[in-house]
Design a protein around this motif. Sequence first.
Motif, PDB file in Angstrom:
ATOM      1  N   VAL A 250       0.848  -1.191   0.000  1.00 26.79           N
ATOM      2  CA  VAL A 250       0.000   0.000   0.000  1.00 26.79           C
ATOM      3  C   VAL A 250       0.880   1.237   0.000  1.00 26.79           C
ATOM      4  CG1 VAL A 250      -1.770   1.289   1.265  1.00 26.79           C
ATOM      5  CG2 VAL A 250      -1.893  -1.215   1.162  1.00 26.79           C
TER       6      VAL A 250
ATOM      7  N   THR B 163      -6.039   0.967  -7.530  1.00 31.69           N
ATOM      8  CA  THR B 163      -6.675   1.239  -6.247  1.00 31.69           C
ATOM      9  C   THR B 163      -7.672   0.145  -5.871  1.00 31.69           C
ATOM     10  OG1 THR B 163      -8.433   2.545  -7.259  1.00 31.69           O
ATOM     11  CG2 THR B 163      -6.457   3.747  -6.519  1.00 31.69           C
TER      12      THR B 163
ATOM     13  N   THR C  40      -3.157   5.658   1.601  1.00 28.67           N
ATOM     14  CA  THR C  40      -4.539   5.392   2.004  1.00 28.67           C
ATOM     15  C   THR C  40      -5.240   6.733   2.155  1.00 28.67           C
ATOM     16  OG1 THR C  40      -3.759   3.523   3.330  1.00 28.67           O
ATOM     17  CG2 THR C  40      -6.022   4.236   3.691  1.00 28.67           C
TER      18      THR C  40
ATOM     19  N   SER D 201     -11.125   0.142  -3.317  1.00 29.47           N
ATOM     20  CA  SER D 201     -12.041   0.907  -2.464  1.00 29.47           C
ATOM     21  C   SER D 201     -12.717  -0.039  -1.482  1.00 29.47           C
ATOM     22  CB  SER D 201     -13.100   1.617  -3.306  1.00 29.47           C
ATOM     23  OG  SER D 201     -12.494   2.538  -4.189  1.00 29.47           O
TER      24      SER D 201
ATOM     25  N   VAL E  33      -9.660   4.296   0.342  1.00 32.70           N
ATOM     26  CA  VAL E  33      -9.146   3.905  -0.966  1.00 32.70           C
ATOM     27  C   VAL E  33      -7.661   3.638  -0.784  1.00 32.70           C
ATOM     28  CG1 VAL E  33      -8.749   4.591  -3.353  1.00 32.70           C
ATOM     29  CG2 VAL E  33     -10.861   5.279  -2.199  1.00 32.70           C
ATOM     30  N   LEU E  34      -7.260   2.416  -1.111  1.00 28.62           N
ATOM     31  CA  LEU E  34      -5.861   2.023  -1.024  1.00 28.62           C
ATOM     32  C   LEU E  34      -5.229   2.190  -2.398  1.00 28.62           C
ATOM     33  CD1 LEU E  34      -6.359  -1.349   0.894  1.00 28.62           C
ATOM     34  CD2 LEU E  34      -5.974   0.924   1.873  1.00 28.62           C
ATOM     35  N   THR E  35      -4.132   2.891  -2.468  1.00 26.75           N
ATOM     36  CA  THR E  35      -3.372   3.005  -3.709  1.00 26.75           C
ATOM     37  C   THR E  35      -2.191   2.052  -3.593  1.00 26.75           C
ATOM     38  OG1 THR E  35      -4.015   5.312  -3.981  1.00 26.75           O
ATOM     39  CG2 THR E  35      -2.117   4.552  -5.252  1.00 26.75           C
TER      40      THR E  35
END
Length: 181
Positions: free
Chosen positions: A61, A87, A64, A89, A77-79
């Motif tokens: 990750v 991503t 966030t 969600s 939302v995790l990038t």
Amino acid sequence: MLIRLITALALIAGSIWSVTTAHAHGPTRQKVTLTVDVPAAPADVWAVVGNFQDMSWHPQVNATSGEGGNDIDATRVLTLGEAGGPTISEILYKYSDEKKSYSYRITEVAVEVLPVTNYSSHLTVKPGKDGGSLIEWRGAFYRGYPNNDPPEHLNDEAAIAAVSAVYKAGLDALSARFAGN
């Protein structure tokens, strides 16, 4: 005569139904549970993993972002990977600071990123051996392809492998982080 005809039709209809349902097989719900023991107090581990809005402890990750803190229906939302990467969600549906546990669902993810659908997950920190902690991460999901005969990259095995890899990477990072305690 009418009763025999109705009985015969019922038997035929039942036979047709059982033949068609015997061949109909969609995906089954898959489950993954991974755990790790770490030599740190549950409160110390929870201080790292217990904030739904912060997943910086996971090596995959990059960032966030979200709203709602640790309240039910909070979102994040995790990038993944580099900035601007893919991503995931998610939405929080259960949170207990007292039990050191939270549960969330994925609301949006490309199957190329994580080959699953209808994914839910639970992260819990429990008292472990010698004052340490047992971290449990479990999830339930369906494969990324909802119909019969999925392509190899969207079948049950691919879904299980992908989720297991995510959990293992996160738990390995936590294990390394708390190894010196």
